[in-house]
Design a protein around this motif. Structure first.
Motif, short mmCIF file in Angstrom:
data_model
loop_
_atom_site.label_atom_id
_atom_site.label_comp_id
_atom_site.label_asym_id
_atom_site.label_seq_id
_atom_site.Cartn_x
_atom_site.Cartn_y
_atom_site.Cartn_z
N PHE A 151 27.37 29.67 -69.87
CA PHE A 151 26.62 30.52 -70.80
C PHE A 151 27.36 30.67 -72.12
CE2 PHE A 151 26.01 34.82 -72.52
CZ PHE A 151 24.65 34.77 -72.81
N LEU A 155 25.81 29.58 -75.67
CA LEU A 155 25.60 30.59 -76.71
C LEU A 155 26.32 30.21 -77.99
CD1 LEU A 155 24.40 33.32 -77.45
CD2 LEU A 155 26.44 34.41 -76.53
N ILE A 174 21.71 39.08 -77.20
CA ILE A 174 21.62 38.11 -76.12
C ILE A 174 22.50 38.52 -74.94
CG2 ILE A 174 22.23 35.75 -75.50
CD1 ILE A 174 19.58 35.92 -76.86
N ARG A 175 23.69 39.03 -75.22
CA ARG A 175 24.57 39.46 -74.13
C ARG A 175 23.99 40.67 -73.40
NH1 ARG A 175 29.28 36.83 -73.99
NH2 ARG A 175 29.98 35.72 -75.87
N HIS A 178 21.42 39.21 -71.10
CA HIS A 178 22.02 38.42 -70.02
C HIS A 178 22.78 39.28 -69.02
CE1 HIS A 178 25.05 35.69 -68.21
NE2 HIS A 178 24.06 34.83 -68.19
N ASP A 179 23.55 40.25 -69.51
CA ASP A 179 24.40 41.05 -68.63
C ASP A 179 23.77 42.37 -68.22
OD1 ASP A 179 26.25 39.03 -69.03
OD2 ASP A 179 27.22 40.05 -70.70
N PRO A 186 19.71 42.96 -65.91
CA PRO A 186 19.85 41.63 -66.54
C PRO A 186 18.56 40.84 -66.42
CG PRO A 186 21.69 42.10 -65.06
CD PRO A 186 20.67 43.17 -64.81
N ARG A 187 18.24 40.12 -67.49
CA ARG A 187 17.06 39.27 -67.48
C ARG A 187 17.37 37.94 -66.79
NH1 ARG A 187 13.06 40.49 -71.22
NH2 ARG A 187 13.02 42.74 -71.59
N ASP A 188 16.31 37.25 -66.42
CA ASP A 188 16.47 35.93 -65.85
C ASP A 188 17.08 34.99 -66.89
OD1 ASP A 188 15.04 33.04 -65.28
OD2 ASP A 188 15.46 34.13 -63.43
N PRO A 189 18.02 34.10 -66.49
CA PRO A 189 18.62 33.19 -67.47
C PRO A 189 17.60 32.36 -68.23
CG PRO A 189 19.89 33.18 -65.45
CD PRO A 189 18.67 33.99 -65.17
N VAL A 192 16.32 34.42 -71.09
CA VAL A 192 17.30 34.52 -72.18
C VAL A 192 17.33 33.24 -73.00
CG1 VAL A 192 19.72 34.95 -72.72
CG2 VAL A 192 18.65 36.16 -70.82
N TRP A 193 17.35 32.09 -72.33
CA TRP A 193 17.36 30.82 -73.04
C TRP A 193 16.09 30.65 -73.88
CZ3 TRP A 193 18.76 27.84 -67.96
CH2 TRP A 193 20.06 28.18 -67.59
#
Length: 443
Positions: A151, A155, A174-175, A178-179, A186-189, A192-193
């Motif tokens: 990640f 990033l 974004i962090r 993600h975290d 936390p959101r699903d990866p 985030v992408w």
């Protein structure tokens, strides 16, 4: 004042010395007072403190000679070999894999001390099956995982080229996604992408004119929104709202420029049934027992690729011919039953000792307990019109066309949400309409 003697700096001599004072000048320079030595200036060797050299010395296991350097009596090695045997049997490791990991531990732990840790980077060029060896070292508490998270590299690449003021706020946002945070999960990866990929061109454009997100105005948001349509416009505005909402919450910006801008409804595409030749291409691409089972589950039981990967062996009841998908039990038809028995025979032949509880396993997950990846399931259907997700959609539409556009029936059979059931029912109703239904009787 008269009769005063003039003395030049550093030109004093003994015969000019003032009585009662220290000698100055070349012949008698006043020495500096000795500086008291603090704790940090004392000689550490005299105080019994060992010096630490600031060197990053890595171990070289390539020079290990088993005949000369192996120490099979090392307590850490003995414990590690016992953990390897127990852990391998519990996870279905083959005898060859257990032997290979055991040999690697002899190299790593022969000269090991009690508090010494082994870096993951030191295993790369020396040890085979380093992933399995790292699992054993982690069980022993001896692993120093110095790998950089994927990640972080992703990033850094995505934020490259963005001005520092904007980059700092976007990275914090974004962090946080993600975290998570104290009150957010936390959101699903993938989410985030997708968020950052969607607005990265916009951020690069703002970096040419602005130095901070505080300079972005409502007109800038409207100029972007006016160039987009449909779901792309809706998604972009939703992502920008998330970004500026986070900055407004943290006090980074004074005003949210995305407020009072209407996002609009989600415009779904028209759902159309697949052609026979498209379904034939998908069945032809399924050349392995795993892909044939995946096609049967998607085309007959409307299973998503995520649900296919998460199926457990306990979800299959061949005796009663029942199958549980996403928590809903359903009967097994003959085609799916044959695909299941073929796959189970293939699985038993190739991985008889695996302890993975999932129905689908591959070479990587056979020695683990995690499900297979979505890419491994869908790779055989890339480039085709009838992908697994498209077969799943076509099955739900076919059910609505066959039994009538009833949302309640669709929700009961497939366990979908009311909104999704209404959407499929509306698509089926549109396909079932005929010109006679729109005929004006008085014309």
């Amino acid at each position: 004042m008269r009769s005063q003697q003039l003395f030049l700096a550093r030109m004093h001599r003994d015969h000019y010395r003032i009585p009662g004072r220290a000698r100055l000048g070349k012949g008698g320079t006043r020495g500096r007072r000795p500086t008291p030595m603090g704790p940090e200036r004392r000689d550490p060797t005299r105080a019994g403190v060992q010096l630490l050299l600031p060197l990053d010395i890595r171990r070289d296991y390539s020079r290990f000679d088993r005949r000369r350097d192996a120490d099979l009596t090392n307590p850490t090695l003995i414990r590690g070999r016992r953990v390897t045997r127990d852990f391998g049997e519990a996870h279905g490791w083959s005898h060859a894999l257990i032997t290979s990991v055991d040999q690697a531990l002899v190299v790593l732990l022969s000269g090991h001390t009690s508090d010494e840790k082994i870096r993951y980077s030191e295993l790369i060029s020396t040890v085979r099956h380093r992933g399995r060896v790292a699992e054993i070292l982690d069980q022993l508490g001896l692993l120093d995982d110095d790998r950089a998270p994927a990640f972080e590299a992703w990033l850094a690449g995505k934020l490259d080229g963005i001005t520092p003021g904007i980059r700092r706020d976007v990275e914090d946002w974004i962090r946080a996604l993600h975290d998570g945070g104290p009150r957010t999960r936390p959101r699903d990866p993938n989410t985030v992408w997708g968020y950052l990929n969607r607005i990265r061109p916009i951020l690069l454009g703002w970096s040419h004119h602005y130095h901070h997100l505080r300079e972005v105005t409502r007109d800038d948001i409207l100029s972007i929104a006016n160039t987009l349509q449909g779901n792309e416009r809706r998604h972009t505005l939703s992502v920008l709202r998330s970004l500026f909402g986070h900055c407004r919450k943290r006090g980074v910006v004074f005003r949210d420029p995305t407020t009072r801008i209407r996002v609009g409804p989600n415009n779904y595409r028209a759902i159309l049934p697949l052609e026979d030749n498209e379904i034939t291409e998908a069945t032809g691409a399924a050349t392995t027992p795993a892909t044939r089972l995946a096609v049967a589950l998607a085309a007959i039981h409307a299973a998503r690729s995520k649900d296919i990967g998460e199926l457990l062996l306990a979800d299959v009841d061949l005796g009663d011919r029942r199958l549980t998908i996403a928590g809903r039990s359903r009967p097994l038809d003959d085609l799916t039953y044959r695909a299941l028995t073929q796959w189970l025979s293939y699985r038993r032949t190739h991985w008889p000792n695996t302890a993975n509880p999932h129905l689908l396993v591959n070479r990587v997950t056979a020695v683990r307990t995690c499900p297979v990846g979505r890419v491994w399931i869908t790779r055989a259907f890339w480039g085709l019109t009838a992908t697994l997700d498209r077969l799943h959609v076509d099955r739900q539409l076919e059910e609505s066309l066959t039994h009538g556009p009833d949302p309640l029936h669709l929700a009961a059979v497939f366990g979908i949400s009311p909104g999704t059931a209404i959407r499929y029912a509306a698509a089926a109703r549109h396909l079932l309409e005929t010109p006679a239904e729109h005929h004006d009787l008085h014309s």
